[in-house]
Design an enzyme around this catalytic site. Sequence first.
Site, PDB file in Angstrom:
ATOM      1  N   GLY A 102      17.366 -21.110 -31.272  1.00  0.00           N
ATOM      2  CA  GLY A 102      16.684 -21.514 -32.503  1.00  0.00           C
ATOM      3  C   GLY A 102      16.934 -22.977 -32.816  1.00  0.00           C
TER       4      GLY A 102
ATOM      5  N   GLY B  36      22.681 -26.605 -35.299  1.00  0.00           N
ATOM      6  CA  GLY B  36      24.070 -26.522 -35.735  1.00  0.00           C
ATOM      7  C   GLY B  36      24.259 -25.941 -37.116  1.00  0.00           C
ATOM      8  N   GLY B  37      23.150 -25.418 -37.703  1.00  0.00           N
ATOM      9  CA  GLY B  37      23.290 -24.738 -38.989  1.00  0.00           C
ATOM     10  C   GLY B  37      24.287 -23.587 -38.904  1.00  0.00           C
TER      11      GLY B  37
ATOM     12  N   GLU C 173      25.807 -24.952 -27.818  1.00  0.00           N
ATOM     13  CA  GLU C 173      24.349 -24.835 -27.653  1.00  0.00           C
ATOM     14  C   GLU C 173      23.793 -26.005 -26.844  1.00  0.00           C
ATOM     15  OE1 GLU C 173      23.167 -22.332 -31.677  1.00  0.00           O
ATOM     16  OE2 GLU C 173      23.283 -24.501 -31.809  1.00  0.00           O
TER      17      GLU C 173
ATOM     18  N   LYS D 146      10.535 -24.443 -39.817  1.00  0.00           N
ATOM     19  CA  LYS D 146      11.423 -25.375 -39.109  1.00  0.00           C
ATOM     20  C   LYS D 146      10.693 -26.631 -38.621  1.00  0.00           C
ATOM     21  CE  LYS D 146      14.758 -22.454 -39.614  1.00  0.00           C
ATOM     22  NZ  LYS D 146      15.177 -21.554 -38.591  1.00  0.00           N
TER      23      LYS D 146
HETATM   24  C1  5RP Z   1      23.231 -22.485 -34.731  1.00  0.00           C
HETATM   25  C2  5RP Z   1      21.888 -23.090 -34.599  1.00  0.00           C
HETATM   26  C3  5RP Z   1      20.719 -22.209 -34.897  1.00  0.00           C
HETATM   27  O1  5RP Z   1      19.915 -22.141 -33.760  1.00  0.00           O
HETATM   28  C4  5RP Z   1      19.957 -22.813 -36.045  1.00  0.00           C
HETATM   29  O2  5RP Z   1      20.846 -22.949 -37.140  1.00  0.00           O
HETATM   30  C5  5RP Z   1      18.768 -21.923 -36.445  1.00  0.00           C
HETATM   31  O3  5RP Z   1      19.272 -20.720 -36.968  1.00  0.00           O
HETATM   32  P1  5RP Z   1      18.317 -19.557 -37.459  1.00  0.00           P
HETATM   33  O4  5RP Z   1      17.643 -19.011 -36.245  1.00  0.00           O
HETATM   34  O5  5RP Z   1      19.255 -18.591 -38.100  1.00  0.00           O
HETATM   35  O6  5RP Z   1      17.331 -20.143 -38.435  1.00  0.00           O
HETATM   36  O7  5RP Z   1      21.702 -24.230 -34.291  1.00  0.00           O
HETATM   37  O8  5RP Z   1      24.228 -23.433 -34.555  1.00  0.00           O
END
Ligand code: 5RP
Length: 214
Positions: free
Chosen positions: A81, A94-95, A102, A120
């Site tokens: 993601g 990195g959320g 990653e 996004k």
């Molecule tokens: C985790 C990430 C995730 O891919 C990103 O934060 C998106 O997360 P989500 O699919 O929950 O929206 O980089 O470190």
Amino acid sequence: MSQDTEKKVAAEAAALLVEDGMRVGLGTGSTVAFLLPAIAARKLDIRCVATSVQTEEAARALGLTVENAAEVDRLDLAIDGADQIAPDFWLVKGGGAAHTREKIVAAMADRFIVIADSSKLVPRLHAPIPLELLQFGLQSTLRLLQSVTLRDVPPSPDGNVIADYSGAIGGPDALEAWLSSVPGVVAHGLFQPALVAEVIVGRGKKAESLKRAF
Ligand code: 5RP
């Protein structure tokens, strides 16, 4: 249409790109949570590398084979993601604080596929930019970076501190070069367009494939 529907649609489209015999990198987050069962349901003979402990545990529970990333030199495909996707394919990730692993897994793969709901897609990248910082010399690293907030989360699985850069972005190239140059920055959440082979975005009930113009 709900974000979850769009995440699921994108994840299920990406799962169809996985072929028998592949080595596959598995990302982290709520979009990847839809990917894992979609891949597992295909009952393929594949070997995976996971970008986080959560993903590793979830993948194993679904019957997927997860290998030690230290022993894998190349992947056919990695799917993950993103928090932000700019029109020129710069990403912020990195959320979920997994951006260091990653980025390594994305770079291991012949093809790195990003899956996301349509929220996004952003006209330009904005703060925060996730960081992973070495504990050693932390106060000095924070002083050099200036606009940084420590995130109230446990250390990364590699024992490092998670933080967020909240200063100006300007050109992502320049910010990427500067963040990479600061001693103590283990990794940042800016991913270059050159890493990204394809973005699969859920729009309503349909998956749309976006490819970079070379
Ligand atoms: C985790 C990430 C995730 O891919 C990103 O934060 C998106 O997360 P989500 O699919 O929950 O929206 O980089 O470190």
